[in-house]
Design a protein around this motif. Structure first.
Motif, mmCIF file in Angstrom:
data_model
loop_
_atom_site.group_PDB
_atom_site.id
_atom_site.type_symbol
_atom_site.label_atom_id
_atom_site.label_comp_id
_atom_site.label_asym_id
_atom_site.label_seq_id
_atom_site.Cartn_x
_atom_site.Cartn_y
_atom_site.Cartn_z
ATOM 1 N N ASP A 22 0.827 -1.201 0.000
ATOM 2 C CA ASP A 22 0.000 0.000 0.000
ATOM 3 C C ASP A 22 0.868 1.260 0.000
ATOM 4 O O ASP A 22 0.597 2.223 0.710
ATOM 5 C CB ASP A 22 -0.947 -0.001 1.209
ATOM 6 C CG ASP A 22 -2.069 1.022 1.062
ATOM 7 O OD1 ASP A 22 -2.385 1.404 -0.081
ATOM 8 O OD2 ASP A 22 -2.615 1.453 2.093
ATOM 9 N N GLY A 23 1.920 1.239 -0.799
ATOM 10 C CA GLY A 23 2.754 2.419 -0.998
ATOM 11 C C GLY A 23 3.848 2.636 0.025
ATOM 12 O O GLY A 23 4.589 3.617 -0.072
ATOM 13 N N GLY A 66 11.280 5.940 -4.593
ATOM 14 C CA GLY A 66 11.072 7.384 -4.664
ATOM 15 C C GLY A 66 10.677 8.014 -3.348
ATOM 16 O O GLY A 66 9.982 9.029 -3.316
ATOM 17 N N LEU A 67 11.173 7.467 -2.229
ATOM 18 C CA LEU A 67 10.865 8.047 -0.925
ATOM 19 C C LEU A 67 11.917 9.033 -0.457
ATOM 20 O O LEU A 67 11.719 9.719 0.552
ATOM 21 C CB LEU A 67 10.728 6.934 0.129
ATOM 22 C CG LEU A 67 9.293 6.464 0.447
ATOM 23 C CD1 LEU A 67 8.667 5.828 -0.775
ATOM 24 C CD2 LEU A 67 9.311 5.483 1.607
ATOM 25 N N PRO A 124 7.263 1.000 1.580
ATOM 26 C CA PRO A 124 8.271 -0.066 1.569
ATOM 27 C C PRO A 124 8.599 -0.521 2.982
ATOM 28 O O PRO A 124 8.658 0.281 3.919
ATOM 29 C CB PRO A 124 9.486 0.600 0.906
ATOM 30 C CG PRO A 124 8.955 1.816 0.210
ATOM 31 C CD PRO A 124 7.775 2.261 1.008
ATOM 32 N N ALA A 125 8.838 -1.803 3.137
ATOM 33 C CA ALA A 125 9.135 -2.358 4.460
ATOM 34 C C ALA A 125 10.363 -1.710 5.077
ATOM 35 O O ALA A 125 10.429 -1.533 6.295
ATOM 36 C CB ALA A 125 9.327 -3.869 4.356
ATOM 37 N N ALA A 126 11.353 -1.364 4.268
ATOM 38 C CA ALA A 126 12.593 -0.790 4.798
ATOM 39 C C ALA A 126 12.384 0.562 5.454
ATOM 40 O O ALA A 126 13.258 1.032 6.203
ATOM 41 C CB ALA A 126 13.634 -0.665 3.688
ATOM 42 N N ALA A 127 11.259 1.202 5.199
ATOM 43 C CA ALA A 127 10.980 2.513 5.788
ATOM 44 C C ALA A 127 9.737 2.479 6.676
ATOM 45 O O ALA A 127 9.202 3.533 7.032
ATOM 46 C CB ALA A 127 10.796 3.551 4.681
ATOM 47 N N ASP A 128 9.306 1.295 7.052
ATOM 48 C CA ASP A 128 8.045 1.141 7.778
ATOM 49 C C ASP A 128 8.311 0.964 9.275
ATOM 50 O O ASP A 128 8.556 -0.145 9.753
ATOM 51 C CB ASP A 128 7.288 -0.067 7.228
ATOM 52 C CG ASP A 128 5.874 -0.181 7.779
ATOM 53 O OD1 ASP A 128 5.550 0.535 8.749
ATOM 54 O OD2 ASP A 128 5.102 -0.999 7.240
#
Length: 783
Positions: A265-266, A305-306, A268-272
């Motif tokens: 849902d937009g 693109g975060l 990424p796990a690495a930034a969650d």
């Protein structure tokens, strides 16, 4: 790895002090740049664009600093020192020790690195045992044997100085087209949890840090395409993807977790942060390290693109709770300016460094007498012990799907035509993360690095006096049908045809299964289907053997071939195992960890679906009923289950119930089967799967023997994520069914959960206690 001379110690070096005290003492001594170094890694790898074994490896390798530059202030991890450049165990261990001494010399405090390696199908290094792939573990349903295998892998890793293994994969299969299906245990979250936790226990018992991957949702990528976004709601995430990780953390004691490449849902796990910190640490109590999947930190910039810069990507990941960047230091090496400007708090760095240092304390790396030197010259990474485990697991994982004409076991035929692109190729037995597939294609002079007999040789040994001829017939993928006439002539002259079809593992399209080798549909690759049809037209009985990393659509052959055998990359001992099944020495006992589709286009679907996700009622022209259901597996003997008994008819929402079922070997030879218990919740506040596995037991029985299987179930085992996204146990009727597959459950019983809806909280009961009573031979299981 120790020396005997006394060494002067400061607090952080004193093993008699509490680990937290040691960590805080060392942390206070480190400069910011030294702290950041502990969060990074280095991979001594120089592959070209045609040799990559990780996504975009060639792109990121182009800007890699030298080893001396990378370790100037120490380093957190060393990446695949033994697994990258082929070398015997002794030489590889010396190479690692040399690198460790350089890291210690560069660090002001002599802090060693954690050395990690891949170990999904065994230690991924030259000459190490190649065990069956994880999908074969699932087919075995053998919790104890998987744990024993993982312990053997762990002892081999430790013997050469490796501290951390990047396994197991706990992704739950949702789309069979996904290339990494072979790396998964299967499509049921409870089986994945049990088998995956067994692997964790085995690896950790050898003193090696197990790394759970890929956290979370990676296997549900849209279209079965590697790295594609995941379309899954929070309820599916909570009830399907997370339970295996929760059990491996809370019950099995895994000390590391690797993030998924996926975005759900937009996000990424690495930034969650909600996933990596609030759920994993705050709710589940995880205290180990979170490591990045390779280059997933810079991917936050280039693929998601975060972030506008790699440094900003590093800050996002660090704040989320990602502690160590693998396989090289990218974003984390650029964080110092952001801290100096106040864009990132140094406390975020300190939090991650504490976790890294804590793990190094646990591994003994900060003890004053630690040494990187190990004597590995005599280490046999493919020992008789290892090969024995590999053989046992391969035998237990082979699934007999159909034997309608009684063609198996083969009754000493005079001639056998062994036909198909996988018939005489030992690589067809090996998974993508095995060293012969993963690395050695770039070193053809080394062959496979271990002895991997071919099926033709094994079948000749299994059937002495039988003439076995081997023909490829068609290539694996290319649409070349020129070899079919020769294969057909051989089939007509034979008493029986053994058609061996399926996959060859390889990465990023260099195979038909494996990372990045996703499938457009589930028909057999290339012209293999045409070959099977031509063989069937000969009138000679055809035994179809499928060697694959995913289930392929076998509906067109059901009822037409004499028998069907399925094996999921069963490793270096596969040939003898499969030949043993064909010849009858081995009584097949594997059961399907995934469904086998009827047609190649009716997808994606798994057995774990609510009513609208099942076939029937003519609501669609597309039929999705499988050719063979989840849990299916036949034997050369027969088994029957008795009635399902319950010790009570009602339980409260925090109560327990015991379900009991007898299973009898009604045939004339010894064998083993998998007794499975399923639950259905016919009326709930949200839609529920029509049936879901809640317990299983692999049961070995002598001919005529009966065993009693007892399933102890807490009410939490029937919980689910409710309307407000909290996990609940609701009152109401629960239907239980026991049998030998998800579609063969003749033993049924019903009970009622009473009371008011209860929130389970974060300490819910995760496991079904299972006891198998053989009379005088009692064995306890947790399955």
């Amino acid at each position: 790895m120790t020396t005997t001379e006394p060494v002067a110690t400061t607090a952080w070096q004193d093993p008699s002090l509490p680990s937290a005290e040691r960590v805080e003492d060392l942390l206070a001594r480190l400069t910011l740049v030294e702290k950041l170094a502990q969060l990074g890694s280095y991979w001594d790898d120089k592959r070209g664009s045609d040799e990559v074994i990780a996504p975009m490896q060639d792109v990121f390798s182009a800007g890699r600093p030298t080893f001396d530059q990378a370790i100037a202030h120490g380093i957190g991890q060393l990446t695949r020192t033994l697994g990258t450049h082929p070398a015997p165990a002794g030489e590889g261990a010396r190479r690692l020790a040399t690198a460790q001494r350089a890291v210690q010399a560069a660090s002001r405090f002599g802090i060693p690195a954690v050395a990690h390696e891949e170990c999904l199908t065994g230690f991924t290094t030259l000459g190490a045992t190649v065990y069956p792939a994880p999908l074969a573990w699932g087919a075995s349903f053998d919790v104890e044997l998987v744990e024993r295998m993982a312990h053997a892998i762990g002892t081999d890793l430790r013997s050469v100085g490796v501290h951390q293994g990047l396994a197991p994969v706990l992704d739950v299969v949702r789309d069979y087209r996904w290339g990494r299906v072979e790396e998964t245990v299967g499509e049921d979250p409870y089986e994945v949890a049990e088998i995956g936790s067994a692997y964790v226990r085995g690896l950790e018992s050898a003193g090696v840090v197990a790394t759970l991957k890929h956290f979370a949702g990676y296997s549900a990528s849209r279209g079965g395409r590697n790295h594609a976004p995941v379309a899954a709601g929070p309820r599916e995430v909570a009830d399907v993807f997370l339970p295996p990780f929760e059990m491996a953390v809370r019950e099995a004691g895994a000390r590391s977790v690797m993030n998924s490449y996926a975005e759900i849902d937009g996000l990424p796990a690495a930034a969650d942060r909600g996933l990596l910190t609030e759920l994993l640490r705050d709710r589940w109590g995880f205290t180990g390290t979170v490591v990045s999947d390779y280059w997933s930190v810079p991917f936050l910039r280039s693929k998601h693109g975060l972030a506008g810069t790699v440094a900003e990507a590093g800050a996002l990941a660090l704040r989320a709770g990602l502690d160590v960047e693998l396989p090289d230091t990218g974003g984390y090496g650029l964080l110092a300016p952001l801290i100096e400007t106040g864009e990132l708090a140094e406390a975020d760095v300190d939090r991650a460094v504490r976790r890294v240092l804590q793990q190094k304390v646990e591994l003994g790396l900060l003890d004053p007498r630690w040494s990187p030197d190990v004597d590995a010259d005599g280490v046999d990474l493919d020992s008789p012990r290892n090969r024995g485990i590999a053989r046992e697991l391969a035998e237990r994982s082979v699934v007999l799907l159909a034997n309608d004409r009684g063609a198996l076991p083969l009754a000493q035929p005079t001639t056998v035509a062994l036909v198909g692109p996988c018939a005489d190729d030992p690589r067809a037995f090996l998974g993508c993360y095995s060293y012969p597939v993963h690395v050695l294609p770039r070193h053809p002079h080394l062959g496979l690095g271990v002895a991997v007999p071919t099926l033709s040789d094994a079948l000749r040994a299994e059937l002495p006096g039988t003439a076995v001829t081997a023909y490829a017939g068609v290539p694996l993928v290319e649409p070349d049908r020129s070899g079919i006439p020769d294969a057909v002539r051989a089939a007509r002259d034979a008493d029986v045809v053994v058609a061996v079809v399926g996959d060859r593992a390889g990465m990023f399209g260099r195979g038909t299964s494996g990372e990045g080798s996703d499938a457009p549909d589930l028909d057999l690759p290339g012209a293999q289907g045409d070959l099977v049809e031509a063989l069937l037209d000969t009138g000679t009985p055809v035994v179809l053997v499928v060697l694959s990393g995913r289930p392929y659509a076998l509906g067109p052959y059901v009822g037409r071939v004499a028998a069907i055998v399925q094996a999921f990359f069963p490793g270096e001992e596969a040939a003898a195992a499969i030949a043993g099944v064909l010849g009858g020495r081995v009584n097949p006992s594997g059961h399907l960890p995934v469904q086998v589709p009827m047609t190649g286009a009716a997808l994606p679907h798994t057995y774990l679906a609510p009513p609208l996700g099942q076939d029937g009622d003519r609501i669609s022209a597309v039929r999705i009923a499988p050719a063979f259901p989840f849990g299916h597996g036949l034997s050369y003997t027969t088994f029957e289950t008795g009635a399902l008994g319950l010790d009570r008819e009602r339980i409260p929402t925090d109560g327990r119930i015991e379900a009991t079922v007898d299973v009898t070997n009604t045939g004339d030879r010894d064998g083993a089967t998998v007794v499975q218990l399923y639950a259905s919740d016919p009326v709930a506040s949200v839609t529920r799967p029509v049936r879901q596995l809640v317990g299983f037991a692999r049961v070995a029985l002598a001919a005529g023997q009966t065993a009693t299987v007892r399933f102890g179930l807490h009410a939490d085992r029937f919980s689910f994520t409710g309307r407000d996204l909290a996990r609940v146990v609701e009152p109401g009727r629960i239907d239980l069914a026991a049998g030998l597959s998800s579609a063969d459950t003749p033993a049924t019983a019903t009970f009622t959960i009473e009371g008011t809806t209860r929130l389970t909280g974060d300490r819910r009961v995760l496991r079904t206690e299972v006891r198998v009573d053989h009379g005088t031979d009692d064995r306890d299981h947790h399955a």
